[in-house]
Design an enzyme around this catalytic site. Structure first.
Site, PDB file in Angstrom:
ATOM      1  N   ILE A  73       0.862  -1.186   0.028  1.00  0.00           N
ATOM      2  CA  ILE A  73      -0.362   0.025   0.310  1.00  0.00           C
ATOM      3  C   ILE A  73       0.843   1.649  -0.017  1.00  0.00           C
ATOM      4  O   ILE A  73       0.124   2.161   0.499  1.00  0.00           O
ATOM      5  CB  ILE A  73      -1.020  -0.114   1.187  1.00  0.00           C
ATOM      6  CG1 ILE A  73      -0.815  -0.708   2.837  1.00  0.00           C
ATOM      7  CG2 ILE A  73      -2.128  -0.280   1.040  1.00  0.00           C
ATOM      8  CD1 ILE A  73      -1.155   0.025   4.259  1.00  0.00           C
ATOM      9  N   SER A  74       2.094   1.406  -0.417  1.00  0.00           N
ATOM     10  CA  SER A  74       3.208   1.814  -0.334  1.00  0.00           C
ATOM     11  C   SER A  74       2.932   3.249  -1.915  1.00  0.00           C
ATOM     12  O   SER A  74       3.043   3.894  -2.375  1.00  0.00           O
ATOM     13  CB  SER A  74       4.630   1.504   0.239  1.00  0.00           C
ATOM     14  OG  SER A  74       4.626   1.202  -0.735  1.00  0.00           O
ATOM     15  N   ARG A  75       4.407   2.540  -2.309  1.00  0.00           N
ATOM     16  CA  ARG A  75       4.954   2.434  -4.115  1.00  0.00           C
ATOM     17  C   ARG A  75       5.089   1.730  -4.656  1.00  0.00           C
ATOM     18  O   ARG A  75       5.653   0.545  -3.675  1.00  0.00           O
ATOM     19  CB  ARG A  75       5.431   3.852  -3.999  1.00  0.00           C
ATOM     20  CG  ARG A  75       4.983   4.850  -3.228  1.00  0.00           C
ATOM     21  CD  ARG A  75       3.726   5.655  -5.133  1.00  0.00           C
ATOM     22  NE  ARG A  75       3.707   7.015  -3.774  1.00  0.00           N
ATOM     23  CZ  ARG A  75       2.284   7.433  -3.832  1.00  0.00           C
ATOM     24  NH1 ARG A  75       1.544   6.619  -3.309  1.00  0.00           N
ATOM     25  NH2 ARG A  75       1.855   8.136  -3.438  1.00  0.00           N
ATOM     26  N   ASP A  92      -1.996  -1.488  -4.414  1.00  0.00           N
ATOM     27  CA  ASP A  92      -2.815  -1.252  -4.670  1.00  0.00           C
ATOM     28  C   ASP A  92      -2.369   0.130  -4.971  1.00  0.00           C
ATOM     29  O   ASP A  92      -2.809   0.300  -6.300  1.00  0.00           O
ATOM     30  CB  ASP A  92      -2.603  -0.287  -3.378  1.00  0.00           C
ATOM     31  CG  ASP A  92      -4.216   1.086  -3.473  1.00  0.00           C
ATOM     32  OD1 ASP A  92      -3.954   1.601  -3.068  1.00  0.00           O
ATOM     33  OD2 ASP A  92      -5.371   0.351  -4.194  1.00  0.00           O
ATOM     34  N   GLU A 147       1.312   3.076 -13.227  1.00  0.00           N
ATOM     35  CA  GLU A 147      -0.198   2.650 -12.698  1.00  0.00           C
ATOM     36  C   GLU A 147      -1.239   3.463 -14.203  1.00  0.00           C
ATOM     37  O   GLU A 147      -1.206   4.599 -14.186  1.00  0.00           O
ATOM     38  CB  GLU A 147      -1.168   3.411 -11.360  1.00  0.00           C
ATOM     39  CG  GLU A 147      -0.262   2.485 -10.164  1.00  0.00           C
ATOM     40  CD  GLU A 147      -0.127   3.467  -9.232  1.00  0.00           C
ATOM     41  OE1 GLU A 147      -1.066   4.776  -9.186  1.00  0.00           O
ATOM     42  OE2 GLU A 147       0.133   2.845  -7.896  1.00  0.00           O
ATOM     43  N   HIS A 169      -4.913   2.071  -7.340  1.00  0.00           N
ATOM     44  CA  HIS A 169      -4.854   2.570  -5.879  1.00  0.00           C
ATOM     45  C   HIS A 169      -5.850   3.727  -5.482  1.00  0.00           C
ATOM     46  O   HIS A 169      -6.076   5.185  -5.952  1.00  0.00           O
ATOM     47  CB  HIS A 169      -3.816   3.879  -7.124  1.00  0.00           C
ATOM     48  CG  HIS A 169      -3.114   5.026  -6.249  1.00  0.00           C
ATOM     49  ND1 HIS A 169      -1.727   5.046  -6.494  1.00  0.00           N
ATOM     50  CD2 HIS A 169      -2.910   4.990  -4.886  1.00  0.00           C
ATOM     51  CE1 HIS A 169      -0.782   5.958  -5.631  1.00  0.00           C
ATOM     52  NE2 HIS A 169      -2.196   5.210  -4.179  1.00  0.00           N
TER      53      HIS A 169
END
Lengths: 271, 266
Positions: free
Chosen positions: A187-189, A213, A218, A237
């Site tokens: 859930i970071s990058r 996510d 993206e 995201h």
């Protein structure tokens, strides 16, 4: 700005000589060249804390959905071919399992608070150790070496910010240290994970599954191997994508912009 | 399975006990079985954690539109992620638990960690210490719970009293922004009323681990709605739970056969 658009580069800044402030949505500022902006005398703000609970919630949602095979289960429940529900179709338990949080900032800590209620054993790795009271409150055990966390965790959750130090933090070596029954949650990058190494690890069942996510880029190209693997779930995201939070983010960005234009101290300035 | 009916019981004259795996016994005719002198046991302890987890999983997945999101993330038609694509918050929202037994209480424990405001409706009120431990407020009238909740979670057992507990009236009392989550039994909800409520946006969404029947007929309207997620009754579908249920069932069966106190007799 929302997400990474528009791209803030030298040309853009040269074309906007009166620009005072760039207000970025969310907490991450890895997409901004702070030195460049500073050299143009442009200030930067973000919305650091408001995204924390929603992002932590999504981390929990991904962990639960992956572990209990929720998306697969849904597809089975609605598929035109389903005649009965097989009795030997099983997921893995979240309650009582070991969660390793990599990056125990505001978001990581909120994940720990939530995971504790599921009686999870919580390990964490962070640049610095948290205060004893903070650790006790969530029952979190510090792992100075990330290897220890990786080897013991059933779920590894990445909640770091993206910096040169965390770029490809999780690569082939780290994935191999993980249990073959473990799940990686990001859930970071996207860039915190070496995506090619992840694809290989998932294909060869070096780890059990991943729930992301965030990816790089993206969205992923439509022919990317990650989209074809059965043991991955990807969300677009949406860590901070709730009505209330987005509204507050907009309010905070507006406040920062107004302060920036008026030459007043900027709330949530990124220095 | 197998269906426990008169013929089966008559064909098994030495049968002493039926060890049911799982906690629900709504599929068993307890009176009839008792008349044959056969005991019935279930496995309440093994099911509590995984079922509470699935309740939380469904609430989070529905609120954050996880399944839809996955579909967008992998769809061949996706070119960019829309910025105005939003779900609703779970943290600090109000959760109304209908049925505060072991499973309901474990849901409350988990929801508390999300700073949720917890209301509950139950046949009996829980002790003060138990309420305070999870910050749960008792709603003697179910209507009060329905009107105030952002998420309504059904965790009752299926009995004649709880059959169609949630019907048109109850759905009408819920907020139009609310989500109904069912981890109890399909028959606790009036399914036709639910279809109508979802179609007319009387409530925002539903997330069901249980339906009636299971699976639903493939042409059932519930399968076509886009504000619903359904899972195939996987509340206890974990490796750990299956083991624990087997152990619990065996312990119960042995206790009956050895004439010892029975841990979970129904």
């Amino acid at each position: 700005m929302w997400y990474h658009k528009p791209v803030v580069n030298k040309e853009l800044l040269q074309s906007l000589p009166n620009l005072r402030i760039v207000a970025s949505s969310g907490v991450g500022i890895d997409h901004l060249d702070l030195n460049l902006l500073s050299s143009f005398g442009v200030k930067v703000s973000n919305t650091p804390f408001i995204v924390s609970t929603d992002t932590a919630d999504l981390g929990m949602a991904l962990m639960l959905a992956s572990s209990r095979r929720l998306v697969e289960g849904y597809e089975m429940a609605v598929s035109p071919d389903t005649e009965y529900f097989p009795a030997d179709w099983l997921g893995a338990e979240v309650s009582g399992a070991t969660l390793g949080i990599v990056g125990m900032g505001t978001i990581g800590y909120k994940v720990a608070e939530r995971a504790k209620a599921f009686e999870m054993k919580i390990l964490y790795h962070n640049r610095s150790q948290r205060k004893k009271e903070e650790e006790s409150a969530v029952g979190a055990v510090y792992c100075k070496k990330i290897d220890d966390l990786l080897q013991q965790s059933d779920f590894v959750l990445l909640a770091v910010n993206l910096t040169p130090q965390t770029h490809k933090l999780i690569g082939k070596r780290e994935l191999e240290l993980m249990k073959p029954t473990a799940t990686l949650i990001n859930i970071s990058r996207g860039l915190v994970v070496d995506q090619d190494a992840l694809v290989e690890a998932l294909q060869n069942k070096v780890i059990k599954a991943a729930a992301l996510d965030v990816t790089y880029p993206e969205p992923l190209p439509r022919d990317h191997p990650l989209l074809k693997l059965k043991n991955v779930i990807i969300t677009p995201h949406i860590g901070s994508a709730t009505k209330k939070t987005r509204r507050i983010m907009m309010e905070e960005m507006t406040e920062s912009i107004q302060a920036g234009i008026a030459g007043l101290p900027i709330p949530h300035e990124v220095l | 399975r197998p269906t426990i009916d008169r013929e089966l019981l008559e064909s098994l004259p030495n049968l002493k006990v039926i060890g049911n795996s799982g906690v629900g016994v709504d599929h068993l005719d307890l009176k009839m079985i008792s008349s044959f002198g056969v005991k019935v046991t279930n496995t309440p302890h093994a099911v509590a954690d995984p079922t509470a987890d699935i309740g939380m999983a469904l609430m989070l997945a529905s609120a954050r539109r996880l399944v839809e999101g996955c579909q967008i993330a992998v769809s061949p038609d996706t070119k960019h992620f829309a910025v105005d694509w939003l779900g609703v918050e779970v943290t600090r929202a109000t959760l109304g638990i209908i049925g505060m037994g072991s499973i309901g209480y474990k849901v409350a424990q988990r929801a508390r960690a999300f700073n949720m405001r917890i209301l509950y409706h139950n046949r009996n009120r829980r002790r003060k210490e138990e309420e305070e431990a999870v910050g749960a407020h008792y709603c003697e009238k179910m209507e009060d719970l329905l009107q105030q909740s952002d998420f309504v979670m059904l965790i009752v057992n299926l009995t004649p009293e709880t059959r169609r507990l949630i019907g048109k009236k109850e759905l009408g009392l819920m907020k139009p922004t609310a989500t109904l989550i069912n981890i109890s039994r399909g028959a606790v909800i009036d399914q036709d009323a639910l279809v109508e409520a979802l179609q007319s946006k009387v409530i925002r969404a539903a997330a069901l681990d249980v339906t009636y029947p299971e699976p639903l007929p493939r042409d059932h309207p519930l399968l076509k709605l886009n504000n619903i997620i359904i899972t195939p009754h996987i509340g206890t579908a974990t490796v750990q739970a299956i083991h624990m249920m087997a152990e619990e069932a065996i312990a119960n069966i042995l206790a009956v056969l050895n004439g010892q106190p029975i841990p979970s007799e129904v």
